[in-house]
Design a protein around this motif. Sequence first.
Motif, PDB file in Angstrom:
ATOM      1  N   ALA A 111      12.076 -36.454  20.047  1.00 16.17           N
ATOM      2  CA  ALA A 111      13.268 -37.280  19.822  1.00 16.17           C
ATOM      3  C   ALA A 111      14.386 -36.905  20.787  1.00 16.17           C
ATOM      4  CB  ALA A 111      13.749 -37.123  18.380  1.00 16.17           C
ATOM      5  N   SER A 112      14.508 -35.625  21.095  1.00 18.28           N
ATOM      6  CA  SER A 112      15.513 -35.189  22.061  1.00 18.28           C
ATOM      7  C   SER A 112      15.233 -35.795  23.432  1.00 18.28           C
ATOM      8  CB  SER A 112      15.526 -33.658  22.159  1.00 18.28           C
ATOM      9  OG  SER A 112      16.408 -33.217  23.168  1.00 18.28           O
ATOM     10  N   GLY A 113      13.962 -35.796  23.840  1.00 20.68           N
ATOM     11  CA  GLY A 113      13.604 -36.390  25.129  1.00 20.68           C
ATOM     12  C   GLY A 113      13.878 -37.886  25.168  1.00 20.68           C
ATOM     13  N   VAL A 114      13.469 -38.592  24.115  1.00 21.68           N
ATOM     14  CA  VAL A 114      13.681 -40.041  24.063  1.00 21.68           C
ATOM     15  C   VAL A 114      15.171 -40.369  24.025  1.00 21.68           C
ATOM     16  CG1 VAL A 114      13.326 -42.112  22.671  1.00 21.68           C
ATOM     17  CG2 VAL A 114      11.446 -40.495  22.989  1.00 21.68           C
ATOM     18  N   GLY A 115      15.926 -39.631  23.203  1.00 16.90           N
ATOM     19  CA  GLY A 115      17.360 -39.869  23.127  1.00 16.90           C
ATOM     20  C   GLY A 115      18.056 -39.626  24.455  1.00 16.90           C
ATOM     21  N   SER A 116      17.670 -38.554  25.140  1.00 18.69           N
ATOM     22  CA  SER A 116      18.271 -38.255  26.445  1.00 18.69           C
ATOM     23  C   SER A 116      17.986 -39.372  27.447  1.00 18.69           C
ATOM     24  CB  SER A 116      17.728 -36.927  26.974  1.00 18.69           C
ATOM     25  OG  SER A 116      18.071 -35.856  26.119  1.00 18.69           O
ATOM     26  N   ALA A 117      16.738 -39.842  27.481  1.00 14.14           N
ATOM     27  CA  ALA A 117      16.372 -40.913  28.416  1.00 14.14           C
ATOM     28  C   ALA A 117      17.126 -42.203  28.100  1.00 14.14           C
ATOM     29  CB  ALA A 117      14.864 -41.148  28.357  1.00 14.14           C
ATOM     30  N   CYS A 118      17.236 -42.533  26.828  1.00 12.56           N
ATOM     31  CA  CYS A 118      17.918 -43.779  26.439  1.00 12.56           C
ATOM     32  C   CYS A 118      19.412 -43.720  26.760  1.00 12.56           C
ATOM     33  CB  CYS A 118      17.704 -44.044  24.958  1.00 12.56           C
ATOM     34  SG  CYS A 118      16.002 -44.475  24.519  1.00 12.56           S
ATOM     35  N   PHE A 119      20.052 -42.581  26.477  1.00 13.11           N
ATOM     36  CA  PHE A 119      21.471 -42.450  26.791  1.00 13.11           C
ATOM     37  C   PHE A 119      21.702 -42.503  28.297  1.00 13.11           C
ATOM     38  CE2 PHE A 119      22.220 -40.711  22.462  1.00 13.11           C
ATOM     39  CZ  PHE A 119      23.315 -41.505  22.134  1.00 13.11           C
ATOM     40  N   CYS A 120      20.810 -41.878  29.058  1.00 10.79           N
ATOM     41  CA  CYS A 120      20.934 -41.911  30.514  1.00 10.79           C
ATOM     42  C   CYS A 120      20.893 -43.361  31.018  1.00 10.79           C
ATOM     43  CB  CYS A 120      19.809 -41.088  31.151  1.00 10.79           C
ATOM     44  SG  CYS A 120      19.784 -41.130  32.944  1.00 10.79           S
ATOM     45  N   TYR A 121      19.952 -44.125  30.506  1.00 10.48           N
ATOM     46  CA  TYR A 121      19.829 -45.527  30.926  1.00 10.48           C
ATOM     47  C   TYR A 121      21.024 -46.342  30.435  1.00 10.48           C
ATOM     48  CZ  TYR A 121      17.517 -49.940  32.035  1.00 10.48           C
ATOM     49  OH  TYR A 121      17.206 -51.174  32.573  1.00 10.48           O
ATOM     50  N   LEU A 122      21.485 -46.043  29.226  1.00  9.58           N
ATOM     51  CA  LEU A 122      22.620 -46.770  28.650  1.00  9.58           C
ATOM     52  C   LEU A 122      23.890 -46.559  29.469  1.00  9.58           C
ATOM     53  CD1 LEU A 122      23.778 -48.411  26.207  1.00  9.58           C
ATOM     54  CD2 LEU A 122      24.222 -46.214  25.110  1.00  9.58           C
ATOM     55  N   PHE A 123      24.081 -45.362  29.973  1.00 11.92           N
ATOM     56  CA  PHE A 123      25.290 -45.044  30.731  1.00 11.92           C
ATOM     57  C   PHE A 123      25.238 -45.540  32.176  1.00 11.92           C
ATOM     58  CE2 PHE A 123      25.838 -41.463  27.568  1.00 11.92           C
ATOM     59  CZ  PHE A 123      26.891 -42.082  26.905  1.00 11.92           C
ATOM     60  N   GLY A 124      24.088 -46.046  32.623  1.00 10.74           N
ATOM     61  CA  GLY A 124      24.027 -46.609  33.961  1.00 10.74           C
ATOM     62  C   GLY A 124      22.940 -46.065  34.860  1.00 10.74           C
ATOM     63  N   GLY A 125      22.135 -45.113  34.364  1.00  7.54           N
ATOM     64  CA  GLY A 125      21.059 -44.569  35.171  1.00  7.54           C
ATOM     65  C   GLY A 125      19.904 -45.551  35.298  1.00  7.54           C
ATOM     66  N   ASN A 126      19.048 -45.326  36.298  1.00  5.09           N
ATOM     67  CA  ASN A 126      17.869 -46.178  36.468  1.00  5.09           C
ATOM     68  C   ASN A 126      16.646 -45.521  35.819  1.00  5.09           C
ATOM     69  OD1 ASN A 126      17.060 -44.163  38.262  1.00  5.09           O
ATOM     70  ND2 ASN A 126      17.841 -45.268  40.065  1.00  5.09           N
ATOM     71  N   ILE A 127      15.482 -46.098  36.059  1.00  2.00           N
ATOM     72  CA  ILE A 127      14.265 -45.601  35.419  1.00  2.00           C
ATOM     73  C   ILE A 127      13.954 -44.173  35.845  1.00  2.00           C
ATOM     74  CG2 ILE A 127      11.785 -45.947  35.167  1.00  2.00           C
ATOM     75  CD1 ILE A 127      13.475 -47.968  33.674  1.00  2.00           C
ATOM     76  N   ARG A 128      14.104 -43.872  37.132  1.00  2.00           N
ATOM     77  CA  ARG A 128      13.831 -42.526  37.611  1.00  2.00           C
ATOM     78  C   ARG A 128      14.772 -41.507  36.972  1.00  2.00           C
ATOM     79  NH1 ARG A 128      13.763 -42.619  44.010  1.00  2.00           N
ATOM     80  NH2 ARG A 128      13.429 -40.377  43.603  1.00  2.00           N
ATOM     81  N   LEU A 181      23.045 -38.045  39.639  1.00  5.03           N
ATOM     82  CA  LEU A 181      23.157 -36.763  38.936  1.00  5.03           C
ATOM     83  C   LEU A 181      24.038 -36.861  37.701  1.00  5.03           C
ATOM     84  CD1 LEU A 181      22.611 -33.734  38.789  1.00  5.03           C
ATOM     85  CD2 LEU A 181      24.515 -33.378  40.375  1.00  5.03           C
ATOM     86  N   ASN A 182      25.148 -37.596  37.811  1.00  9.93           N
ATOM     87  CA  ASN A 182      26.068 -37.674  36.676  1.00  9.93           C
ATOM     88  C   ASN A 182      25.422 -38.304  35.450  1.00  9.93           C
ATOM     89  OD1 ASN A 182      25.928 -40.079  38.104  1.00  9.93           O
ATOM     90  ND2 ASN A 182      28.025 -40.696  37.621  1.00  9.93           N
ATOM     91  N   TYR A 183      24.671 -39.397  35.638  1.00  4.53           N
ATOM     92  CA  TYR A 183      24.025 -40.049  34.501  1.00  4.53           C
ATOM     93  C   TYR A 183      22.908 -39.182  33.912  1.00  4.53           C
ATOM     94  CZ  TYR A 183      26.456 -44.128  36.354  1.00  4.53           C
ATOM     95  OH  TYR A 183      27.409 -44.997  36.808  1.00  4.53           O
ATOM     96  N   MET A 184      22.215 -38.468  34.768  1.00  2.92           N
ATOM     97  CA  MET A 184      21.159 -37.574  34.294  1.00  2.92           C
ATOM     98  C   MET A 184      21.725 -36.477  33.398  1.00  2.92           C
ATOM     99  SD  MET A 184      19.125 -37.272  37.928  1.00  2.92           S
ATOM    100  CE  MET A 184      18.255 -35.777  37.464  1.00  2.92           C
ATOM    101  N   ILE A 185      22.830 -35.879  33.829  1.00  6.84           N
ATOM    102  CA  ILE A 185      23.432 -34.801  33.042  1.00  6.84           C
ATOM    103  C   ILE A 185      24.026 -35.336  31.741  1.00  6.84           C
ATOM    104  CG2 ILE A 185      25.308 -33.106  32.987  1.00  6.84           C
ATOM    105  CD1 ILE A 185      24.874 -32.653  35.960  1.00  6.84           C
ATOM    106  N   ILE A 186      24.738 -36.454  31.825  1.00  6.92           N
ATOM    107  CA  ILE A 186      25.359 -37.020  30.618  1.00  6.92           C
ATOM    108  C   ILE A 186      24.302 -37.378  29.576  1.00  6.92           C
ATOM    109  CG2 ILE A 186      26.682 -38.976  29.709  1.00  6.92           C
ATOM    110  CD1 ILE A 186      28.162 -39.046  32.387  1.00  6.92           C
ATOM    111  N   GLY A 187      23.226 -38.039  30.013  1.00  8.16           N
ATOM    112  CA  GLY A 187      22.177 -38.408  29.069  1.00  8.16           C
ATOM    113  C   GLY A 187      21.476 -37.203  28.477  1.00  8.16           C
ATOM    114  N   SER A 188      21.156 -36.214  29.320  1.00  4.38           N
ATOM    115  CA  SER A 188      20.390 -35.051  28.860  1.00  4.38           C
ATOM    116  C   SER A 188      21.172 -34.151  27.928  1.00  4.38           C
ATOM    117  CB  SER A 188      19.915 -34.238  30.070  1.00  4.38           C
ATOM    118  OG  SER A 188      19.130 -35.021  30.940  1.00  4.38           O
ATOM    119  N   ILE A 189      22.493 -34.172  28.045  1.00  9.69           N
ATOM    120  CA  ILE A 189      23.312 -33.262  27.258  1.00  9.69           C
ATOM    121  C   ILE A 189      23.648 -33.818  25.872  1.00  9.69           C
ATOM    122  CG2 ILE A 189      25.761 -33.838  27.646  1.00  9.69           C
ATOM    123  CD1 ILE A 189      25.995 -30.986  28.857  1.00  9.69           C
ATOM    124  N   MET A 190      23.351 -35.085  25.637  1.00  9.57           N
ATOM    125  CA  MET A 190      23.715 -35.721  24.371  1.00  9.57           C
ATOM    126  C   MET A 190      23.109 -35.057  23.133  1.00  9.57           C
ATOM    127  SD  MET A 190      25.964 -37.959  24.969  1.00  9.57           S
ATOM    128  CE  MET A 190      26.026 -38.825  23.403  1.00  9.57           C
TER     129      MET A 190
END
Length: 247
Positions: A111-128, A181-190
């Motif tokens: 769930a932590s992995g899925v949540g991090s990926a979803c938040f990253c995409y929500l904030f503006g990150g791409n698939i990678r 980098l910014n979207y990756m960190i923001i999503g992963s830290i949620m």
Amino acid sequence: MQAGHILLENGAEIFRVEETMDRICRYYGIESGNSFVLSNGIFTTSGNEREEIFAKVQHIPVSGTHLDRVAAVNQLSREIEAGLVSLKEVRLRLDEIKIMPGKSKSMQIFASGVGSACFCYLFGGNIRDSVCAFVVGVLLYLYVLFISAPKLSKIVGNIGGGALVTFICTSLYLLRMGEHLNYMIIGSIMPLIPGVPFTNAIRDIADEDYISGSVRMMDALLVFFSIAMGVGLVFGVFHRLTGGALL
């Protein structure tokens, strides 16, 4: 008292704890019951010239959130008011709720992995970026479950969590596996963000429970500050190593 303890220990709001205890008391005919609830303690008294005097204090440390238990106690209080359970059954149900198991560690990690990926995409990150955030979210919760929670204090654990997320995200960014980098960190830290305690703090303050709201707010802000320290620490190291190329 036991119902209030379970609610408060697992992240319920102050008004919910007081209301549940009052409802149970009224149903069983205790008209003189009074409860004073703080974020880490319950003071209960009852009794007058017609009832035996009773007083009890319980200290309840600030801990995590387990909303399944909160929902179970709420449901039990409704059944009590409807006259569907006896006093003996209430005791048994509360004992069962108190030891109700949480989600498995594997489920929390996923769930932590899925949540991090979803938040990253929500904030503006791409698939990678989202794939990288998923990996970092999984690694983060492995750290939380097996290192931070059992061995470290809250402050040190959250500083380490923020530093770990920033280090891994920055490393993946330098390896060209992620693009933002910014979207990756923001999503992963949620997964580290204390959303429920922060929201409950605002609700308690709005309900004029200023002491409890302030304590919960301070606890949440301490977590925010610790995470920010971890992120800033790693950024400072990379800044010196790369001459500011990342910033």
